[in-house]
Design an enzyme around this catalytic site. Structure first.
Site, short mmCIF file in Angstrom:
data_model
loop_
_atom_site.label_atom_id
_atom_site.label_comp_id
_atom_site.label_asym_id
_atom_site.label_seq_id
_atom_site.Cartn_x
_atom_site.Cartn_y
_atom_site.Cartn_z
N SER A 96 0.83 -1.21 0.00
CA SER A 96 0.00 0.00 0.00
C SER A 96 0.86 1.26 0.00
CB SER A 96 -0.89 0.02 1.25
OG SER A 96 -1.60 -1.17 1.34
N ILE A 142 0.10 -7.07 10.95
CA ILE A 142 0.32 -7.86 12.16
C ILE A 142 1.69 -8.54 12.17
CG2 ILE A 142 -2.14 -8.27 12.55
CD1 ILE A 142 -1.55 -11.22 11.70
N ASP A 143 2.31 -8.65 11.00
CA ASP A 143 3.57 -9.40 10.91
C ASP A 143 4.79 -8.67 11.45
OD1 ASP A 143 2.11 -11.31 9.66
OD2 ASP A 143 2.79 -10.83 7.64
N HIS A 169 -6.58 -16.78 10.92
CA HIS A 169 -7.11 -15.43 11.08
C HIS A 169 -7.45 -15.01 12.49
CE1 HIS A 169 -6.95 -15.16 6.81
NE2 HIS A 169 -7.27 -13.88 6.90
P1 ADP Z 1 -0.12 -4.57 1.92
O1 ADP Z 1 -0.32 -3.10 1.84
O2 ADP Z 1 -0.71 -5.14 3.16
O3 ADP Z 1 1.31 -4.96 1.67
P2 ADP Z 1 -0.86 -5.34 -0.79
O4 ADP Z 1 0.54 -5.57 -1.20
O5 ADP Z 1 -1.91 -6.30 -1.22
O6 ADP Z 1 -1.03 -5.22 0.79
O7 ADP Z 1 -1.28 -3.88 -1.30
C1 ADP Z 1 -2.55 -3.35 -1.07
C2 ADP Z 1 -2.97 -2.51 -2.25
O8 ADP Z 1 -2.04 -1.45 -2.48
C3 ADP Z 1 -3.02 -3.25 -3.57
O9 ADP Z 1 -4.21 -3.97 -3.75
C4 ADP Z 1 -2.90 -2.12 -4.57
O10 ADP Z 1 -4.13 -1.47 -4.73
C5 ADP Z 1 -1.95 -1.18 -3.88
N1 ADP Z 1 -0.57 -1.43 -4.35
C6 ADP Z 1 0.31 -2.33 -3.90
N2 ADP Z 1 1.47 -2.28 -4.59
C7 ADP Z 1 1.31 -1.32 -5.52
C8 ADP Z 1 2.13 -0.78 -6.56
N3 ADP Z 1 3.37 -1.22 -6.77
N4 ADP Z 1 1.62 0.21 -7.32
C9 ADP Z 1 0.39 0.68 -7.12
N5 ADP Z 1 -0.44 0.21 -6.16
C10 ADP Z 1 0.01 -0.78 -5.37
#
Ligand code: ADP
Length: 739
Positions: free
Chosen positions: A124, A168-169, A301
């Protein structure tokens, strides 16, 4: 106490007038995210900005419409104690594409939003950073399309972004703790404690799988907190041949009479060759090699569920406030930052550097550079691993050094959760250093009566999770029996004493009181003259007021508080919470305050009072207290060894302990564990009230007040505290909150 220009700094930095801030939660949910959202909203409103929720993460930003809604002060009430995220989170494919981000930019511009708080994991935050870099290009495109006016480019020229890590990790580099980690540890430890009770009836081995596909933090720290027999994590895979070693260890503990073995496996555990080690593989191994009754529990979960811990609420609240301050201070040239706590200090870190470092860990693991992976995870991770290894694996007698020193351990003062973990750690580290360890029961009183005996490695097995003091503790001061104690020390030839106690480490009280219909709870907390529990508990539970000895109050304050609360309760707010430290004022007693609120609240709310009393000292210790006790005590023991060696006179065969640092208190200051000679502490201590003269946590009190909407009655310049917060550089010593 007021700084001459503190008011100026306050206003310069805190004006959010004319600004619009949006907050969203994205990626996997985590307990505590709501506390962060609440803090952003309330701090944003406090500084005069407009605040918007973006529901459903980036998806809501791309879709717009009802997903973007203006937040009011009341709209975030009663969400501090709720798990997950109330404003919704999602994974959003569209946001990964240019088209999706173009739509998102359009929606933000329509609301005049140029400040964004993103609460999520590294994915994110990476997305947020990309969005920010593309921003002006996106606006130009929108103008070309005719979707927005040409002057919008100038008006909304820069997008400011600040990130808060919700995961949480605890897998994000540069931050000690991410939002949700401590709550997840609570869930894991609850399960382990439950398993331990059933296991007393059967001889069993439990293989517990915890979350962490790429990060072993939860596995490692829960192993430390429950004294697990073996732990498998991705950062530090076991040496080849570990299967035999593990089985040998389990069989050795069984032969010493242990009825229960616990093995903790991180979801992403691998061996030295990168091959996954699953929980079922571990189970089959134990069954095949040892024939033990072995069960697998996969937590899944459950770890994300339940109410957020006090720690997470405080962490997230402080981060949310800091995030708003960071946004107000950002210029077009400042890089996007994440806010976090380092030790106990709010810090801002460059977002992309942290993201990159986090990705480096994965690369190091992929490249089988495991030592490097552990290093990249940070100092606290390394220290956890080191301590775990030290305490979990007993060296064979023949490999132990012999020091010829005798060291005694005792508990003094009130029993506190975490004391037993500290004793276990001291005993085991002491034995590893070659000392003969002695346990004294019932504090100095027991010592004077000769209640002292040798204590062995296995005697302290399973002690980490137990509440109270297993050694027994008394409040008796040593001065009363000093002759007899000296005699016992001579008789048993004790060369050093390790004393655990004297202050309350209990954090149970910080768990919240939850609400019913229009009711104000007046809660009396313990702590003698020390208002820590009331203040920090107040922040965690969203209290409206917390009366403490350190911050004197009079009838005018009481009146202002009662009126404030009455006004609030006339609106949509259903619940009020007032904390009162037991010794805050001898005349304004808990009954007095209860009656005052009862009378003044007539027709608006009713009041209830509750004196928490000794339940605050009871119960099983939290994961934090277990680990804090364990680590601080290991450090103390190592220091004792060093001092013994330094002061031992070979020719006379004696230890000379006559310097100032022969008697030290080990405590946390800012990020460091400091040994301070007790004689020096004299100057810093208010002996009448049994508290330090300076209390580092006083600077948290303004936050509690701001979050409880003391808009008009609170004059920041009087306390001079917020300046620290604004400048984000607390000056006083800080107790660490990181594990
Ligand atoms: P987390 O934030 O928990 O690591 P994710 O990797 O699934 O979870 O990312 C959540 C959301 O953030 C994705 O579904 C997407 O919308 C956005 N996102 C993640 N990586 C990118 C990226 N490289 N470019 C644009 N948006 C991204």
């Amino acid at each position: 106490m007021a700084q001459p220009d503190s008011k100026k700094i306050f206003f310069e930095n805190l004006s959010g007038a004319g600004k619009a801030i949006a907050v969203l939660t994205s990626g996997g949910d985590a307990q505590g995210m709501n506390a962060a959202v609440r803090a952003v909203v309330r701090m944003g409103l406090y500084v005069g900005a407009k605040v918007y929720f973006i529901h459903e993460g980036y998806q809501g930003m791309v879709d717009g419409g009802d997903n973007i809604q203006e937040a009011s002060w009341e709209s975030v009430s009663s969400m501090l104690q709720v798990g997950g995220t109330v404003i919704g989170s999602a994974r959003c494919k569209e946001f990964r594409s240019h088209e999706g981000r173009l739509k998102a930019a359009h929606n933000l511009v329509q609301h005049g939003i140029t400040n964004l708080c993103v609460i999520g994991g590294d994915g994110s935050l990476t997305g947020a950073n990309l969005f920010r870099e593309e921003w002006s290009g996106l606006l130009s495109e929108l103008v070309e399309q005719g979707s927005i006016e040409a002057d919008a480019i100038q008006k909304y020229s820069a997008l400011h972004i600040v990130g808060m890590v919700g995961s949480i990790d605890n897998d994000f580099c540069g931050t000690d703790m991410t939002i949700g980690t401590d709550s997840a540890l609570h869930r894991i430890i609850e399960v382990v404690d439950a398993i331990m009770t059933t296991a007393q009836s059967h001889q069993r081995t439990f293989v517990l799988e915890v979350m962490g596909r790429h990060c072993g933090y939860l596995a490692l720290v829960s192993a430390l907190a429950c004294g697990a027999d073996w732990v498998l994590i991705p950062e530090m895979p076991p040496e080849d041949g570990w299967e035999d070693k593990m089985c040998q260890k389990l069989s050795a503990t069984r032969s010493r009479g242990t009825r229960l073995n616990i093995i903790i496996v991180a979801e992403g555990a691998i061996d030295r060759h990168g091959k996954p080690i699953t929980s079922s593989f571990v189970k089959d191994l134990v069954v095949k090699c040892l024939g033990f009754d072995t069960r697998v529990t996969i937590l899944g979960h459950v770890q994300r569920g339940g109410t957020p811990s006090a720690f997470d609420r405080i962490l997230a609240s402080r981060m949310g406030v800091e995030a708003v301050l960071a946004l107000l201070e950002t210029t077009a040239n400042t890089p996007a930052c994440v806010v976090s706590l380092c030790g106990n200090q709010s810090v801002r870190l460059p977002l992309m550097e942290c993201v990159q470092m986090t990705q480096e860990v994965q690369k190091a693991m992929d490249g089988k550079r495991f030592e490097e992976a552990v290093k990249l995870r940070g100092r606290s991770f390394e220290n956890n691993l080191k301590t775990y290894k030290l305490l979990a694996h007993r060296k064979p007698e023949t490999e132990l050094p012999t020091s010829n020193f005798n060291v005694a351990v005792l508990n003094v003062g009130a029993p506190a959760a975490g004391m037993n973990a500290a004793v276990r750690s001291a005993v085991r580290v002491g034995i590893s250093e070659g000392h003969k360890m002695f346990a004294v029961s019932d504090g100095f009183e027991g010592f004077s009566k000769g209640q002292i005996k040798e204590i062995k490695w296995a005697d302290v097995g399973g002690w980490t999770g137990q509440g109270g003091s297993l050694l027994g503790t008394k409040r008796t001061l040593p001065a009363k029996h000093v002759e007899k104690i000296a005699e016992q020390m001579r008789k048993n030839n004790i060369n050093a004493l390790l004393i655990v106690g004297g202050f309350e480490t209990c954090d149970r009280i910080k768990q919240s009181a939850s609400g019913t219909k229009r009711r104000v709870f007046i809660i009396e907390t313990m702590g003698g003259y020390c208002g820590y529990l009331a203040s920090v508990g107040g922040l965690a539970a969203g209290a409206d007021a917390a009366y403490i000895y350190e911050e004197p109050f009079d009838i005018r304050d009481l009146q202002a508080n009662v009126e404030h609360l009455t006004e609030k309760m006339k609106g949509s707010i259903q619940r009020g919470l007032v904390l009162r430290n037991e010794n805050c004022n001898e005349n304004y007693t808990t009954d007095f305050i209860y009656q005052l609120y009862s009378e003044e609240g007539k027709g608006v709310f009713d009041s209830r009072k509750n004196v928490l009393g000794h339940m605050q000292q009871g119960g099983a210790p939290s994961p934090f207290d277990r680990n804090f006790g364990t680590k601080i005590s290991a450090k103390a023991m190592q220091w004792v060894t060093k001092k013994l060696l330094e002061t031992f006179r070979q020719d006379e065969g004696r230890v000379f302990a006559n310097s100032e640092d022969s008697c030290c208190l080990l405590g946390m200051r800012r990020r460091a564990l400091v040994f301070q000679p007790v004689v020096q502490l004299k100057d810093d201590t208010d002996f009448v009230h049994r508290i330090p003269k300076e209390q580092w946590w006083l600077k948290l009190r303004p936050l509690m007040k701001i979050l409880a909407k003391y808009k008009t009655s609170y004059d920041v310049s009087d306390s001079g505290q917020l300046e620290h917060v604004v400048r984000n550089r607390p000056k006083e010593s800080d107790a660490s909150v990181a594990m």
